[in-house]
Motif scaffolding. Structure first.
Motif, PDB file in Angstrom:
ATOM      1  N   CYS A   1       4.443 -20.417 -13.134  1.00 18.99           N
ATOM      2  CA  CYS A   1       3.327 -20.908 -13.941  1.00 18.99           C
ATOM      3  C   CYS A   1       3.869 -21.659 -15.145  1.00 18.99           C
ATOM      4  N   GLY A   2       3.594 -22.959 -15.232  1.00 15.22           N
ATOM      5  CA  GLY A   2       3.996 -23.759 -16.382  1.00 15.22           C
ATOM      6  C   GLY A   2       2.918 -23.729 -17.445  1.00 15.22           C
ATOM      7  N   ILE A   3       3.314 -23.498 -18.683  1.00 18.18           N
ATOM      8  CA  ILE A   3       2.320 -23.308 -19.745  1.00 18.18           C
ATOM      9  C   ILE A   3       2.454 -24.332 -20.868  1.00 18.18           C
ATOM     10  N   GLU A   4       3.387 -25.314 -20.734  1.00 17.04           N
ATOM     11  CA  GLU A   4       3.657 -26.215 -21.845  1.00 17.04           C
ATOM     12  C   GLU A   4       3.912 -25.353 -23.087  1.00 17.04           C
ATOM     13  N   ASP A   5       3.240 -25.663 -24.196  1.00 18.51           N
ATOM     14  CA  ASP A   5       3.286 -24.785 -25.373  1.00 18.51           C
ATOM     15  C   ASP A   5       1.863 -24.408 -25.759  1.00 18.51           C
ATOM     16  N   ASP A   6       1.041 -24.211 -24.742  1.00 18.24           N
ATOM     17  CA  ASP A   6      -0.382 -23.958 -24.904  1.00 18.24           C
ATOM     18  C   ASP A   6      -0.652 -22.457 -24.803  1.00 18.24           C
TER      19      ASP A   6
ATOM     20  N   LEU B   1       0.830  -1.201   0.000  1.00 13.81           N
ATOM     21  CA  LEU B   1       0.000   0.000   0.000  1.00 13.81           C
ATOM     22  C   LEU B   1       0.863   1.249   0.000  1.00 13.81           C
ATOM     23  N   THR B   2       2.002   1.182   0.721  1.00 12.19           N
ATOM     24  CA  THR B   2       2.872   2.349   0.817  1.00 12.19           C
ATOM     25  C   THR B   2       3.577   2.631  -0.506  1.00 12.19           C
ATOM     26  N   ARG B   3       4.035   1.580  -1.169  1.00  7.24           N
ATOM     27  CA  ARG B   3       4.853   1.763  -2.366  1.00  7.24           C
ATOM     28  C   ARG B   3       4.119   1.459  -3.666  1.00  7.24           C
ATOM     29  N   GLN B   4       2.837   1.162  -3.581  1.00 10.28           N
ATOM     30  CA  GLN B   4       2.058   0.786  -4.760  1.00 10.28           C
ATOM     31  C   GLN B   4       2.682  -0.416  -5.479  1.00 10.28           C
ATOM     32  N   ARG B   5       3.143  -1.371  -4.698  1.00 16.99           N
ATOM     33  CA  ARG B   5       3.700  -2.597  -5.254  1.00 16.99           C
ATOM     34  C   ARG B   5       3.147  -3.801  -4.499  1.00 16.99           C
ATOM     35  N   SER B   6       3.092  -4.947  -5.181  1.00 15.34           N
ATOM     36  CA  SER B   6       2.580  -6.167  -4.556  1.00 15.34           C
ATOM     37  C   SER B   6       3.695  -7.034  -3.978  1.00 15.34           C
ATOM     38  N   PHE B   7       4.950  -6.743  -4.354  1.00 15.54           N
ATOM     39  CA  PHE B   7       6.112  -7.531  -3.937  1.00 15.54           C
ATOM     40  C   PHE B   7       5.961  -8.994  -4.350  1.00 15.54           C
ATOM     41  N   THR B   8       5.442  -9.176  -5.561  1.00 11.29           N
ATOM     42  CA  THR B   8       5.370 -10.496  -6.176  1.00 11.29           C
ATOM     43  C   THR B   8       5.818 -10.379  -7.627  1.00 11.29           C
ATOM     44  N   VAL B   9       6.437 -11.450  -8.126  1.00  5.83           N
ATOM     45  CA  VAL B   9       6.879 -11.512  -9.517  1.00  5.83           C
ATOM     46  C   VAL B   9       6.378 -12.822 -10.101  1.00  5.83           C
ATOM     47  N   GLY B  10       5.887 -12.781 -11.334  1.00  4.39           N
ATOM     48  CA  GLY B  10       5.453 -13.992 -12.007  1.00  4.39           C
ATOM     49  C   GLY B  10       6.570 -14.585 -12.849  1.00  4.39           C
ATOM     50  N   LEU B  11       6.685 -15.913 -12.831  1.00  6.22           N
ATOM     51  CA  LEU B  11       7.663 -16.626 -13.660  1.00  6.22           C
ATOM     52  C   LEU B  11       6.893 -17.540 -14.598  1.00  6.22           C
ATOM     53  N   LEU B  12       7.010 -17.292 -15.876  1.00  7.20           N
ATOM     54  CA  LEU B  12       6.253 -18.005 -16.899  1.00  7.20           C
ATOM     55  C   LEU B  12       7.213 -18.875 -17.702  1.00  7.20           C
ATOM     56  N   THR B  13       6.900 -20.185 -17.865  1.00  9.32           N
ATOM     57  CA  THR B  13       7.822 -21.066 -18.582  1.00  9.32           C
ATOM     58  C   THR B  13       7.083 -22.153 -19.338  1.00  9.32           C
ATOM     59  N   ASN B  14       7.652 -22.575 -20.468  1.00  8.61           N
ATOM     60  CA  ASN B  14       7.147 -23.761 -21.164  1.00  8.61           C
ATOM     61  C   ASN B  14       8.048 -24.967 -20.932  1.00  8.61           C
ATOM     62  N   ASP B  15       9.049 -24.805 -20.074  1.00  9.73           N
ATOM     63  CA  ASP B  15       9.955 -25.894 -19.723  1.00  9.73           C
ATOM     64  C   ASP B  15       9.414 -26.593 -18.475  1.00  9.73           C
TER      65      ASP B  15
ATOM     66  N   ARG C   1      14.329 -28.742 -16.669  1.00  6.47           N
ATOM     67  CA  ARG C   1      15.772 -28.868 -16.895  1.00  6.47           C
ATOM     68  C   ARG C   1      16.477 -27.502 -16.860  1.00  6.47           C
ATOM     69  N   PHE C   2      15.885 -26.514 -17.483  1.00  8.08           N
ATOM     70  CA  PHE C   2      16.495 -25.182 -17.516  1.00  8.08           C
ATOM     71  C   PHE C   2      15.817 -24.226 -16.533  1.00  8.08           C
ATOM     72  N   THR C   3      14.517 -24.378 -16.345  1.00  7.88           N
ATOM     73  CA  THR C   3      13.771 -23.451 -15.494  1.00  7.88           C
ATOM     74  C   THR C   3      14.165 -23.537 -14.028  1.00  7.88           C
ATOM     75  N   LEU C   4      14.400 -24.746 -13.509  1.00  8.35           N
ATOM     76  CA  LEU C   4      14.656 -24.879 -12.076  1.00  8.35           C
ATOM     77  C   LEU C   4      15.919 -24.137 -11.627  1.00  8.35           C
TER      78      LEU C   4
END
Length: 345
Positions: free
Chosen positions: A100-105, A59-73, A77-80
């Motif tokens: 969030c794993g998305i395969e190739d979808d 609320l103070t900084r207008q940030r959620s302090f979260t980051v999303g990581l999106l991968t099709n791996d 093998r490479f993502t971890l």
């Protein structure tokens, strides 16, 4: 105070001998006060184990302090290792990562991106399983910054990749320094940019006549490649492999033909996938792509972008490193197709 009770900023202020307002300003590096007071508050907070309330900071900084990581791996093998580096860069900043794993979808990818935006993530890091393919979702024109790590990004984005050329040159230079002169390269599909880059470096250092065999990224291909080399290449004393799985297949096939690695043939891999490289007999000398460091850099850059800092777009290559094990050794000698060892002159 019970250990189960959460330490509050009121506790920090009381122990440090300042007001709650002063404690808050000191911890957020705002307000006017002496450096000694600011340091005393921070040290008190650290000693008490104080953790700022994430919602209050948001609320103070207008940030959620979260980051999303999106991968099709989704195999990881490479993502971890990339994610491990991202977590190391962000955890001390109180930032959480949602994977969030998305395969190739493409539909699934869009669903995850929408969910990230609904959660008001501070940024998104996109990562994948090869550097020359984009994820099946358009991440341009989002209301949050995006960093690409080990996947292809648009030209105006911040993209991080391992330096395949430098890594391959480190491997080949190591073999040449050991006195190996009859080199062959067994690697993955020619359609992969990584395979192209490593093959070009091999050709530059090993010479135009040095054999290059393309196949898939598997132990079975490494094993089959030795059969082809046995029939076609004539003489070789070292094999530079496009990944560790290929190298393991090469080592097994050489052993079946009565050759000793590294005495007769030196073998070097690429990736430093320890579940393969350390378990091969003998253990593989290989090239580590420094994916964890790549993840740390991605985490650092997404934080800078989330804080409104300017980060120059473009592709940034991070150096690889040579990991020494036992599959190269120091002996010289070439191997004929029929297995006869030749002495270097």
């Amino acid at each position: 105070m019970s250990k189960a009770e959460r330490i509050r900023i009121y506790d920090v202020a009381r122990v440090a001998g300042v007001s709650v307002a002063t404690a808050s300003k000191a911890l957020n590096d705002t307000g006017r006060m002496t450096e000694a007071t600011r340091m005393r508050v921070k040290q008190t907070a650290a000693a008490l184990g104080f953790r700022p309330n994430a919602m209050a900071r948001a609320l103070t900084r207008q940030r959620s302090f979260t980051v999303g990581l999106l991968t099709n791996d989704t195999y990881g093998r490479f993502t971890l290792p990339v994610m491990a580096g991202i977590n190391e860069a962000l955890v001390d900043q109180g930032v959480s990562v949602f994977l969030c794993g998305i395969e190739d979808d493409a539909t699934l990818a869009r669903t995850h991106v929408d969910a990230m935006l609904d959660k008001q993530v501070d940024g998104i890091i996109a990562t994948g399983k090869r550097i020359d393919r984009r994820l099946p979702v358009d991440l341009s024109n989002l209301p949050v910054p995006v960093v690409y790590a080990f996947t292809q990004g648009p030209e105006d984005a911040v993209t991080l990749v391992s330096d395949d050329d430098q890594g391959a040159r480190a491997a080949i230079s190591h073999l040449l320094a050991l006195g190996r002169r009859r080199l062959v390269h067994v690697t993955g599909p020619e359609s992969f940019a990584s395979a192209q880059n490593r093959a070009k470096a091999f050709r530059d250092l090993a010479g135009e006549g040095a054999p290059i065999l393309h196949g898939d990224w598997s132990e079975a291909w490494g094993h089959a490649a030795v059969a082809r080399l046995w029939a076609e290449a004539g003489v070789f004393d070292a094999v530079f492999c496009g990944n560790d799985q290929i190298a393991r297949g090469v080592v097994d096939a050489l052993r079946e033909r009565g050759l000793v690695v590294p005495r007769d043939v030196a073998v070097i891999g690429f990736d430093n996938w320890e579940i393969v490289s350390a378990a091969t007999r003998p253990p593989l000398t290989t090239i580590d792509m420094n994916l964890k460091e790549l993840g740390r850099e991605a985490g650092r850059l997404i934080l800078e972008l989330a804080e409104g800092k300017t980060v120059e777009p473009g592709v940034r290559t991070l150096p690889c490193r040579l990991v020494m094990r036992q599959s190269c050794g120091g002996a010289t000698g070439a191997v004929r197709a029929e297995g006869e060892a030749l002495q270097e002159v």
